[in-house]
Design an enzyme around this catalytic site. Structure first.
Site, PDB file in Angstrom:
ATOM      1  N   ILE A  65       0.875  -1.164   0.000  1.00  7.81           N
ATOM      2  CA  ILE A  65       0.000   0.000   0.000  1.00  7.81           C
ATOM      3  C   ILE A  65       0.911   1.213   0.000  1.00  7.81           C
ATOM      4  CG2 ILE A  65      -1.821   1.245   1.211  1.00  7.81           C
ATOM      5  CD1 ILE A  65      -2.575  -1.366   2.587  1.00  7.81           C
ATOM      6  N   SER A  66       0.755   2.067  -0.994  1.00  6.18           N
ATOM      7  CA  SER A  66       1.655   3.218  -1.128  1.00  6.18           C
ATOM      8  C   SER A  66       1.546   4.138   0.079  1.00  6.18           C
ATOM      9  CB  SER A  66       1.314   4.002  -2.398  1.00  6.18           C
ATOM     10  OG  SER A  66       1.453   3.197  -3.539  1.00  6.18           O
ATOM     11  N   ALA A  67       2.602   4.922   0.285  1.00  5.40           N
ATOM     12  CA  ALA A  67       2.585   5.911   1.355  1.00  5.40           C
ATOM     13  C   ALA A  67       1.443   6.897   1.111  1.00  5.40           C
ATOM     14  CB  ALA A  67       3.917   6.650   1.408  1.00  5.40           C
TER      15      ALA A  67
END
Length: 431
Positions: free
Chosen positions: A75-77
């Site tokens: 999950i991207s930042a």
């Protein structure tokens, strides 16, 4: 929406709202629509193995790894998710494709398109899409299509007749083979690799060509898999522990460089400085386009070489090869700076009989960037389909990156003071 029995809903909500306020303060969330999406989507639902506090930290959440520990899905930042969603300019009713699935970002997109829109999220890894589908259902987003496929060739049935209104790529990509899948006037946001540098870039499609129109954002994503995976084209100089990589352009021979790298280098000073926390990513991108033979240099810490101040493993150095010689960009600390975080001067190390000449060539380009572009607006990037490519010459044109499906051109605006000075000198010469 449902939550894990072990998660207190009020605690998760409080952390989510705290994260939103942090992203707003930092300027990553800039619109009411993106703010509402971040306040609504339960990020922790898509990372059940992670503590809820970590799920709402402003950092990536790794969700799948190889046996060697390499992250293959995450999950991207939140800050990067917000920046890319803002750049996508998604509106209610839009049809949006996400390439690289995980669930959380697709849910954010679903909040932006609303019930009149449609979201498709696609990934090559069936374990990733199965996980995403499960968590999307758990979070109440049943209308999102989750597709397992290689993004290099989108299934025909996935693409709307007149194209997607927006495409968001959340994997590290070397090329952009999706121009035809995008509607005219649509937005494409992707982390594009240019000579190994990773930039999240927002494009608008106009007359079949992609045009960037926002600042480039340095970023990192998990690597593209399948037919679109990039190749490092990494070569090792025999007996030295020095490695050179070409991702754009033709790899050059390296075996002849061994004598150069086992002798002391020359040092060419540029007189150009940078603060300890001041980024100089754009300089590196400029050099990648301006210098033929450009490559990235890594050096083993215990190798048999004379590379001064070897670059960190995660950020290989700028280098150029010139026959049996090469030059490498470095920097030396020259003081504490006004903020105490250091002041550094760019220097160029030259290796081999022609190392000094190669270093001076690179230094001239550093000085050109300083003189003409350092204080100018962000460079603009144009992506044309490969069918628009001009016949290949002996050397590619400066600031053009030739890829499999496309050709990327970087245009560097001139600083206003430089342009005025040029006009003034020109009018004086004419008089």
């Amino acid at each position: 929406m449902t939550t894990s029995p072990t998660t207190d809903v009020s605690d998760a909500s409080e952390l989510r709202h705290q994260l939103v306020e942090q992203l707003q303060t930092a300027g990553h969330i800039r619109s009411a629509a993106v703010e509402r999406a971040f306040r609504t989507v339960p990020r922790h639902t898509f990372a059940p193995e992670t503590a809820v506090e970590a799920a709402y930290a402003n950092d990536i959440v790794a969700t799948r790894r190889r046996d060697d520990g390499t992250v293959t899905s995450s999950i991207s930042a939140p800050w990067l998710q917000a920046d890319m969603l803002e750049a996508a300019r998604i509106q209610p009713g839009h049809r949006v494709l996400e390439i690289g699935s995980g669930g959380c970002n697709a849910a954010l997109i679903a909040e932006l398109v609303g019930p009149a829109g449609h979201v498709t999220t696609l990934d090559i890894d069936p374990a990733v899409t199965e996980r995403a589908a499960c968590f999307l259902t758990e979070a109440g987003y049943d209308d999102i299509d989750v597709v397992t496929a290689d993004a290099e060739r989108l299934p025909d049935e996935v693409v709307p007749e007149d194209g997607f209104d927006a495409i968001i790529v959340t994997v590290d990509t070397w090329d952009l083979p999706w121009i035809d899948a995008l509607a005219e006037g649509g937005r494409l946001v992707a982390p594009l690799r240019l000579h190994g540098y990773h930039w999240a870039i927002g494009f608008t499609k106009a007359k079949g060509v992609l045009h960037s129109d926002e600042p480039l954002v340095v970023c990192g994503f998990v690597a593209m898999q399948g037919d679109g995976a990039w190749k490092r084209n990494r070569r090792t100089v025999p007996g030295t522990g020095v490695h050179l990589s070409w991702e754009d352009g033709t790899p050059l021979p390296v075996d002849q460089l061994t004598p150069a790298l086992t002798r002391e280098p020359t040092v060419t000073r540029t007189g150009i400085t940078v603060g300890g926390h001041e980024p100089f990513d754009l300089l590196q991108l400029y050099l990648a386009g301006a210098l033929p033979g450009f490559c990235r240099l890594e050096a083993d810490p215990d190798g048999n070489h004379r590379v001064l101040d070897p670059p960190p493993p995660h950020w290989p150095a700028v280098a150029i090869v010139r026959g049996t010689s090469l030059a490498r960009l470095a920097h030396e600390r020259i003081g504490d700076g006004d903020d105490g975080k250091g002041r550094y001067e760019f220097v160029v190390h030259g290796y081999g009989d022609q190392g000094r000449a190669a270093a001076e060539e690179m230094a001239e380009q550093v000085e050109s960037w300083q003189r003409n572009h350092r204080g100018a607006h962000c460079p603009l990037i144009t992506i044309r389909p490969a069918a628009h490519r001009a016949p290949a010459g002996p050397e590619p044109s400066p600031h053009v990156f030739v890829k499999k499906h496309t050709r990327a051109t970087v245009s560097w605006p001139i600083m206003l003071s430089t342009a005025i000075r040029s006009l003034t000198h020109g009018s004086g010469d004419a008089g």
